[in-house]
Design a protein around this motif. Structure first.
Motif, PDB file in Angstrom:
ATOM      1  N   LYS A 187       0.808  -1.225   0.000  1.00  0.00           N
ATOM      2  CA  LYS A 187       0.000   0.000   0.000  1.00  0.00           C
ATOM      3  C   LYS A 187       0.839   1.272   0.000  1.00  0.00           C
ATOM      4  O   LYS A 187       0.346   2.327  -0.423  1.00  0.00           O
ATOM      5  CB  LYS A 187      -0.916   0.035   1.229  1.00  0.00           C
ATOM      6  CG  LYS A 187      -2.017  -0.998   1.225  1.00  0.00           C
ATOM      7  CD  LYS A 187      -2.784  -0.887   2.536  1.00  0.00           C
ATOM      8  CE  LYS A 187      -3.783  -1.968   2.732  1.00  0.00           C
ATOM      9  NZ  LYS A 187      -4.471  -1.851   4.031  1.00  0.00           N
ATOM     10  N   GLU A 188       2.076   1.202   0.495  1.00  0.00           N
ATOM     11  CA  GLU A 188       2.903   2.407   0.641  1.00  0.00           C
ATOM     12  C   GLU A 188       2.975   3.260  -0.628  1.00  0.00           C
ATOM     13  O   GLU A 188       2.732   4.471  -0.571  1.00  0.00           O
ATOM     14  CB  GLU A 188       4.309   2.041   1.116  1.00  0.00           C
ATOM     15  CG  GLU A 188       4.381   1.740   2.584  1.00  0.00           C
ATOM     16  CD  GLU A 188       5.779   1.317   3.024  1.00  0.00           C
ATOM     17  OE1 GLU A 188       6.748   1.513   2.259  1.00  0.00           O
ATOM     18  OE2 GLU A 188       5.895   0.783   4.134  1.00  0.00           O
ATOM     19  N   PRO A 189       3.296   2.692  -1.808  1.00  0.00           N
ATOM     20  CA  PRO A 189       3.366   3.539  -3.005  1.00  0.00           C
ATOM     21  C   PRO A 189       2.015   4.134  -3.402  1.00  0.00           C
ATOM     22  O   PRO A 189       1.941   5.253  -3.921  1.00  0.00           O
ATOM     23  CB  PRO A 189       3.906   2.619  -4.095  1.00  0.00           C
ATOM     24  CG  PRO A 189       3.878   1.243  -3.558  1.00  0.00           C
ATOM     25  CD  PRO A 189       3.712   1.326  -2.084  1.00  0.00           C
ATOM     26  N   LYS A 212       0.387  12.756  -2.873  1.00  0.00           N
ATOM     27  CA  LYS A 212       0.866  13.724  -3.870  1.00  0.00           C
ATOM     28  C   LYS A 212      -0.315  14.430  -4.544  1.00  0.00           C
ATOM     29  O   LYS A 212      -0.296  15.644  -4.735  1.00  0.00           O
ATOM     30  CB  LYS A 212       1.732  13.014  -4.909  1.00  0.00           C
ATOM     31  CG  LYS A 212       2.391  13.939  -5.878  1.00  0.00           C
ATOM     32  CD  LYS A 212       3.325  13.170  -6.804  1.00  0.00           C
ATOM     33  CE  LYS A 212       3.966  14.138  -7.788  1.00  0.00           C
ATOM     34  NZ  LYS A 212       4.842  13.441  -8.725  1.00  0.00           N
ATOM     35  N   ILE A 213      -1.333  13.655  -4.871  1.00  0.00           N
ATOM     36  CA  ILE A 213      -2.524  14.239  -5.513  1.00  0.00           C
ATOM     37  C   ILE A 213      -3.235  15.177  -4.542  1.00  0.00           C
ATOM     38  O   ILE A 213      -3.629  16.297  -4.896  1.00  0.00           O
ATOM     39  CB  ILE A 213      -3.475  13.133  -6.011  1.00  0.00           C
ATOM     40  CG1 ILE A 213      -2.815  12.354  -7.152  1.00  0.00           C
ATOM     41  CG2 ILE A 213      -4.815  13.718  -6.450  1.00  0.00           C
ATOM     42  CD1 ILE A 213      -3.540  11.069  -7.525  1.00  0.00           C
ATOM     43  N   PHE A 270      -7.455  21.244   0.315  1.00  0.00           N
ATOM     44  CA  PHE A 270      -8.154  19.957   0.293  1.00  0.00           C
ATOM     45  C   PHE A 270      -8.690  19.584   1.673  1.00  0.00           C
ATOM     46  O   PHE A 270      -9.871  19.274   1.828  1.00  0.00           O
ATOM     47  CB  PHE A 270      -7.229  18.841  -0.222  1.00  0.00           C
ATOM     48  CG  PHE A 270      -7.855  17.475  -0.120  1.00  0.00           C
ATOM     49  CD1 PHE A 270      -8.715  17.019  -1.103  1.00  0.00           C
ATOM     50  CD2 PHE A 270      -7.611  16.647   0.974  1.00  0.00           C
ATOM     51  CE1 PHE A 270      -9.297  15.772  -0.997  1.00  0.00           C
ATOM     52  CE2 PHE A 270      -8.200  15.392   1.073  1.00  0.00           C
ATOM     53  CZ  PHE A 270      -9.058  14.950   0.082  1.00  0.00           C
ATOM     54  N   TRP A 271      -7.789  19.559   2.680  1.00  0.00           N
ATOM     55  CA  TRP A 271      -8.218  19.110   4.000  1.00  0.00           C
ATOM     56  C   TRP A 271      -9.208  20.088   4.639  1.00  0.00           C
ATOM     57  O   TRP A 271     -10.146  19.651   5.322  1.00  0.00           O
ATOM     58  CB  TRP A 271      -7.014  18.892   4.919  1.00  0.00           C
ATOM     59  CG  TRP A 271      -6.274  17.637   4.514  1.00  0.00           C
ATOM     60  CD1 TRP A 271      -5.035  17.547   3.973  1.00  0.00           C
ATOM     61  CD2 TRP A 271      -6.789  16.298   4.568  1.00  0.00           C
ATOM     62  NE1 TRP A 271      -4.722  16.242   3.698  1.00  0.00           N
ATOM     63  CE2 TRP A 271      -5.785  15.446   4.063  1.00  0.00           C
ATOM     64  CE3 TRP A 271      -7.979  15.740   4.987  1.00  0.00           C
ATOM     65  CZ2 TRP A 271      -5.938  14.076   3.973  1.00  0.00           C
ATOM     66  CZ3 TRP A 271      -8.135  14.358   4.903  1.00  0.00           C
ATOM     67  CH2 TRP A 271      -7.125  13.535   4.408  1.00  0.00           C
ATOM     68  N   LEU A 272      -9.042  21.364   4.415  1.00  0.00           N
ATOM     69  CA  LEU A 272      -9.996  22.320   4.936  1.00  0.00           C
ATOM     70  C   LEU A 272     -11.380  22.060   4.357  1.00  0.00           C
ATOM     71  O   LEU A 272     -12.381  22.018   5.095  1.00  0.00           O
ATOM     72  CB  LEU A 272      -9.555  23.754   4.626  1.00  0.00           C
ATOM     73  CG  LEU A 272     -10.507  24.873   5.033  1.00  0.00           C
ATOM     74  CD1 LEU A 272     -10.640  24.891   6.563  1.00  0.00           C
ATOM     75  CD2 LEU A 272     -10.018  26.209   4.517  1.00  0.00           C
ATOM     76  N   THR A 273     -11.429  21.838   3.054  1.00  0.00           N
ATOM     77  CA  THR A 273     -12.694  21.555   2.388  1.00  0.00           C
ATOM     78  C   THR A 273     -13.268  20.216   2.847  1.00  0.00           C
ATOM     79  O   THR A 273     -14.473  20.101   3.136  1.00  0.00           O
ATOM     80  CB  THR A 273     -12.503  21.544   0.855  1.00  0.00           C
ATOM     81  OG1 THR A 273     -11.920  22.791   0.453  1.00  0.00           O
ATOM     82  CG2 THR A 273     -13.817  21.341   0.130  1.00  0.00           C
ATOM     83  N   ALA A 274     -12.399  19.209   2.945  1.00  0.00           N
ATOM     84  CA  ALA A 274     -12.871  17.868   3.331  1.00  0.00           C
ATOM     85  C   ALA A 274     -13.432  17.867   4.734  1.00  0.00           C
ATOM     86  O   ALA A 274     -14.489  17.277   4.990  1.00  0.00           O
ATOM     87  CB  ALA A 274     -11.722  16.859   3.204  1.00  0.00           C
TER      88      ALA A 274
END
Length: 81
Positions: A57-59, A66-67, A74-78
């Motif tokens: 799973k690591e890669p 990265k995405i 992203f995290w604020l919206t999520a």
């Protein structure tokens, strides 16, 4: 349990004498010890499988991170949604 005459009915435990009870408990403990050994072995095997797939799973996690890092806020919206 008490009958109409006030006598106590015999239970399975009453049918065992003390020696039989001790022998039965020792046998039960032997079976329980065997189950414990099997569970320990199963836990070791499960851990090996989890470690294997965590490496696989690591890669994928790295690509996902990265995405995610390329998406503004992203995290604020999520979290706010």
């Amino acid at each position: 349990m008490v009958s109409i005459r006030g006598k106590k009915s015999r239970t399975d435990a009453d049918r065992f004498d003390q020696g039989d009870l001790i022998i039965a408990m020792e046998k039960l403990q032997e079976v329980q010890d065997e189950l414990e050994k099997i569970n320990e072995e199963a836990n070791r095997e499960i851990l090996k499988i989890e470690e294997k797939y965590n490496k696989v799973k690591e890669p994928v996690y790295a690509r996902r991170d990265k995405i995610i890092s390329s998406i503004p806020d992203f995290w604020l919206t999520a979290v706010s949604n």
